[in-house]
Design a protein around this motif. Structure first.
Motif, PDB file in Angstrom:
ATOM      1  N   SER A 188       0.844  -1.193   0.000  1.00 11.14           N
ATOM      2  CA  SER A 188       0.000   0.000   0.000  1.00 11.14           C
ATOM      3  C   SER A 188       0.878   1.241   0.000  1.00 11.14           C
ATOM      4  CB  SER A 188      -0.915   0.018   1.231  1.00 11.14           C
ATOM      5  OG  SER A 188      -1.801  -1.079   1.203  1.00 11.14           O
ATOM      6  N   SER A 189       0.359   2.317  -0.587  1.00 12.24           N
ATOM      7  CA  SER A 189       1.119   3.556  -0.666  1.00 12.24           C
ATOM      8  C   SER A 189       1.414   4.086   0.733  1.00 12.24           C
ATOM      9  CB  SER A 189       0.330   4.607  -1.458  1.00 12.24           C
ATOM     10  OG  SER A 189       0.093   4.153  -2.769  1.00 12.24           O
ATOM     11  N   CYS A 190       2.606   4.630   0.903  1.00 13.82           N
ATOM     12  CA  CYS A 190       2.957   5.216   2.197  1.00 13.82           C
ATOM     13  C   CYS A 190       2.443   6.653   2.258  1.00 13.82           C
ATOM     14  CB  CYS A 190       4.466   5.175   2.401  1.00 13.82           C
ATOM     15  SG  CYS A 190       5.390   6.249   1.272  1.00 13.82           S
ATOM     16  N   SER A 191       2.348   7.187   3.456  1.00 11.26           N
ATOM     17  CA  SER A 191       1.827   8.545   3.634  1.00 11.26           C
ATOM     18  C   SER A 191       2.920   9.591   3.478  1.00 11.26           C
ATOM     19  CB  SER A 191       1.173   8.677   5.013  1.00 11.26           C
ATOM     20  OG  SER A 191       2.107   8.358   6.020  1.00 11.26           O
ATOM     21  N   ASP A 233       5.781   9.270  -3.608  1.00 14.01           N
ATOM     22  CA  ASP A 233       5.605   7.948  -3.008  1.00 14.01           C
ATOM     23  C   ASP A 233       6.098   6.928  -4.041  1.00 14.01           C
ATOM     24  OD1 ASP A 233       4.693   5.477  -2.165  1.00 14.01           O
ATOM     25  OD2 ASP A 233       2.796   6.247  -1.389  1.00 14.01           O
ATOM     26  N   PRO A 234       7.185   6.207  -3.764  1.00  9.39           N
ATOM     27  CA  PRO A 234       7.721   5.271  -4.760  1.00  9.39           C
ATOM     28  C   PRO A 234       6.731   4.193  -5.170  1.00  9.39           C
ATOM     29  CG  PRO A 234       8.778   4.956  -2.615  1.00  9.39           C
ATOM     30  CD  PRO A 234       7.994   6.221  -2.525  1.00  9.39           C
ATOM     31  N   ALA A 235       5.856   3.751  -4.242  1.00 15.34           N
ATOM     32  CA  ALA A 235       4.876   2.718  -4.581  1.00 15.34           C
ATOM     33  C   ALA A 235       3.898   3.230  -5.630  1.00 15.34           C
ATOM     34  CB  ALA A 235       4.122   2.264  -3.330  1.00 15.34           C
ATOM     35  N   GLU A 236       3.557   4.516  -5.554  1.00 12.72           N
ATOM     36  CA  GLU A 236       2.605   5.072  -6.520  1.00 12.72           C
ATOM     37  C   GLU A 236       3.246   5.221  -7.896  1.00 12.72           C
ATOM     38  OE1 GLU A 236      -0.463   7.525  -3.638  1.00 12.72           O
ATOM     39  OE2 GLU A 236       1.133   8.650  -4.632  1.00 12.72           O
ATOM     40  N   LEU A 237       4.482   5.705  -7.958  1.00 13.19           N
ATOM     41  CA  LEU A 237       5.139   5.839  -9.262  1.00 13.19           C
ATOM     42  C   LEU A 237       5.470   4.476  -9.851  1.00 13.19           C
ATOM     43  CD1 LEU A 237       7.507   8.937  -9.017  1.00 13.19           C
ATOM     44  CD2 LEU A 237       5.130   8.778  -9.760  1.00 13.19           C
ATOM     45  N   LEU A 238       5.781   3.496  -8.998  1.00 14.97           N
ATOM     46  CA  LEU A 238       6.005   2.136  -9.507  1.00 14.97           C
ATOM     47  C   LEU A 238       4.737   1.616 -10.167  1.00 14.97           C
ATOM     48  CD1 LEU A 238       7.803  -0.363  -9.793  1.00 14.97           C
ATOM     49  CD2 LEU A 238       7.002  -1.095  -7.537  1.00 14.97           C
ATOM     50  N   GLN A 239       3.584   1.903  -9.572  1.00 15.68           N
ATOM     51  CA  GLN A 239       2.320   1.468 -10.162  1.00 15.68           C
ATOM     52  C   GLN A 239       2.114   2.120 -11.526  1.00 15.68           C
ATOM     53  OE1 GLN A 239      -1.127   1.966  -7.660  1.00 15.68           O
ATOM     54  NE2 GLN A 239      -2.477   0.915  -9.091  1.00 15.68           N
ATOM     55  N   GLY A 305      -6.784   1.197 -15.110  1.00 13.35           N
ATOM     56  CA  GLY A 305      -5.339   1.371 -15.105  1.00 13.35           C
ATOM     57  C   GLY A 305      -4.852   2.731 -15.548  1.00 13.35           C
ATOM     58  N   LEU A 306      -5.220   3.158 -16.752  1.00 14.43           N
ATOM     59  CA  LEU A 306      -4.717   4.429 -17.272  1.00 14.43           C
ATOM     60  C   LEU A 306      -5.348   5.621 -16.570  1.00 14.43           C
ATOM     61  CD1 LEU A 306      -4.398   3.696 -21.097  1.00 14.43           C
ATOM     62  CD2 LEU A 306      -2.585   3.910 -19.389  1.00 14.43           C
ATOM     63  N   SER A 307      -6.576   5.458 -16.092  1.00 16.35           N
ATOM     64  CA  SER A 307      -7.192   6.523 -15.302  1.00 16.35           C
ATOM     65  C   SER A 307      -6.406   6.750 -14.016  1.00 16.35           C
ATOM     66  CB  SER A 307      -8.645   6.156 -14.975  1.00 16.35           C
ATOM     67  OG  SER A 307      -9.208   7.087 -14.065  1.00 16.35           O
ATOM     68  N   ILE A 308      -6.001   5.656 -13.365  1.00 14.63           N
ATOM     69  CA  ILE A 308      -5.197   5.750 -12.140  1.00 14.63           C
ATOM     70  C   ILE A 308      -3.822   6.328 -12.450  1.00 14.63           C
ATOM     71  CG2 ILE A 308      -4.003   4.350 -10.413  1.00 14.63           C
ATOM     72  CD1 ILE A 308      -6.517   2.571 -10.345  1.00 14.63           C
ATOM     73  N   VAL A 309      -3.239   5.917 -13.566  1.00 14.39           N
ATOM     74  CA  VAL A 309      -1.951   6.466 -13.983  1.00 14.39           C
ATOM     75  C   VAL A 309      -2.034   7.983 -14.092  1.00 14.39           C
ATOM     76  CG1 VAL A 309      -0.405   6.685 -15.973  1.00 14.39           C
ATOM     77  CG2 VAL A 309      -1.042   4.423 -15.139  1.00 14.39           C
ATOM     78  N   LYS A 310      -3.057   8.475 -14.762  1.00 15.34           N
ATOM     79  CA  LYS A 310      -3.210   9.923 -14.937  1.00 15.34           C
ATOM     80  C   LYS A 310      -3.397  10.623 -13.587  1.00 15.34           C
ATOM     81  CE  LYS A 310      -5.709  13.325 -17.734  1.00 15.34           C
ATOM     82  NZ  LYS A 310      -5.887  14.332 -16.665  1.00 15.34           N
ATOM     83  N   THR A 311      -4.202  10.024 -12.707  1.00 15.76           N
ATOM     84  CA  THR A 311      -4.433  10.615 -11.390  1.00 15.76           C
ATOM     85  C   THR A 311      -3.130  10.733 -10.604  1.00 15.76           C
ATOM     86  OG1 THR A 311      -6.699   9.781 -11.261  1.00 15.76           O
ATOM     87  CG2 THR A 311      -5.629  10.308  -9.187  1.00 15.76           C
ATOM     88  N   LEU A 312      -2.322   9.671 -10.625  1.00 13.42           N
ATOM     89  CA  LEU A 312      -1.072   9.678  -9.862  1.00 13.42           C
ATOM     90  C   LEU A 312      -0.055  10.645 -10.459  1.00 13.42           C
ATOM     91  CD1 LEU A 312      -0.683   5.866  -9.082  1.00 13.42           C
ATOM     92  CD2 LEU A 312      -1.345   7.695  -7.512  1.00 13.42           C
TER      93      LEU A 312
END
Length: 343
Positions: A188-191, A233-239, A305-312
């Motif tokens: 899970s993404s860290c804060s 957040d590295p977990a978010e960019l990795l996603q 997937g791509l919607s989440i990519v754009k959000t992040l």
């Protein structure tokens, strides 16, 4: 056609509540966060604001002295802050504090929790598409461990036993790398954002994306130039990167070339992912970042997937664009702002 000036918001308080507001409002269309203040110079919201090139201050008066804000949102929790604001701001500037600000914070937290759940669901759905190849990659080293363990039981020569033991350790190391990669991706993404190297995350994403297809004939070309680390957040960019590289590998059905590029571009950092796949139909290009839209077969994707990519990407002040030509492939281009220096 009438044009509308963006709503300029000043956020007072950069703790948990302020950080959540920055995260949400910075992504909002028609909203501009024009400043963030907190007396704690290490407040997480100040770090996030700097990464988005939003003006920051540790003195509320310094930030409020600047003209232009339409709305001040006070999430400091300081009972004296409303009177301080009243004494400093112009009469045409609206203020949200107290219970109203707490209500807004509650709604923002709920939105964040829902978004986090959707992102985690997308990660698990992606892992589902990896299942067959993961099972294949686990099977071979497990077979080696079993066979060499049986050899050791029957072997009397110490040198041969050591040789077999080394082979077992090699297989164990390989299995560990697979498990650690899966664990890092599903975490899970860290804060707390941290300084991350984009090249490291792209390389980690490549290791994950190799599970996307049973065919392993994808050539990976890396064109990395030195660029500053970004605060994220590295977990978010990795996603983000796993999603884009996996899409490329699956579009090419495991055969072709993916070119990964990182370079500086004026005041931006450009990350591009280019494939030699079939391309995206022109009729779909304008819709690919829309939630639940997918060009994959039924059951092959969530459409998130791509919607989440754009959000992040937007969360960290970046933007994403795509160019594609049917029969020649696609290229996704992400541009992040160069981080502001921190005093």
């Amino acid at each position: 056609m009438e044009s509308w000036e963006p709503l300029k918001v000043l956020i007072l308080g950069a703790g948990k509540g302020g950080t959540a507001l920055i995260d949400l409002l910075a992504r909002g269309a028609g909203v501009e966060v024009c400043g963030v203040a907190d007396k704690n110079p290490r407040a997480p919201g100040l770090r996030l604001a700097r990464s988005l090139n939003i003006p920051t201050a540790t003195n509320v008066a310094d930030l409020m002295a600047k003209d232009g804000a339409h709305l001040i949102v006070d999430v400091t929790g300081d009972a004296t802050m409303p009177s301080q604001i009243a004494a400093m701001h112009a009469s045409n500037v609206e203020t949200m504090s107290g219970r109203a600000a707490r209500l807004l914070w509650t709604l923002v937290q709920e939105e964040q929790e829902l978004r986090a759940q959707l992102m985690q669901a997308d990660k698990l759905a992606t892992l589902g598409t990896f299942a067959a190849q993961i099972a294949h990659d686990l099977k071979n080293p497990l077979y080696c461990i079993r066979e060499f363990a049986q050899f050791i039981e029957e072997e009397l020569d110490p040198s041969r036993i050591k040789e077999y033991s080394r082979e077992i350790l090699k297989a164990d190391t390989y299995l560990t790398s697979i498990v650690e990669g899966l664990t890092a991706y599903t975490r899970s993404s860290c804060s707390e954002p941290e300084s991350v190297r984009l090249a490291d995350l792209l390389d980690q994403a490549v290791k994950m994306a190799r599970f996307a297809t049973v065919s392993n004939e994808v050539e990976i070309l890396r064109e990395y130039q030195p660029v500053p680390s970004i605060h994220a957040d590295p977990a978010e960019l990795l996603q983000v990167f796993v999603n884009l590289i996996t899409n490329a590998v699956q579009a090419m059905k495991g055969q072709g070339r993916v070119t990964l590029m990182i370079r500086s571009e004026a005041d931006k950092i450009l990350v591009s992912i280019k494939d030699t796949g079939p391309g995206i139909p022109a009729t779909s290009l304008s819709k690919i970042f829309t939630p639940f839209f997918t060009t994959k077969e039924r059951g092959a994707g969530t459409g998130l997937g791509l919607s989440i990519v754009k959000t992040l990407v937007n969360k960290y002040g970046g933007d994403i664009a795509v160019e594609s030509e049917e029969g020649k492939g696609s290229i996704f281009m992400i541009r992040f702002p160069v981080p502001s220096p921190v005093n």
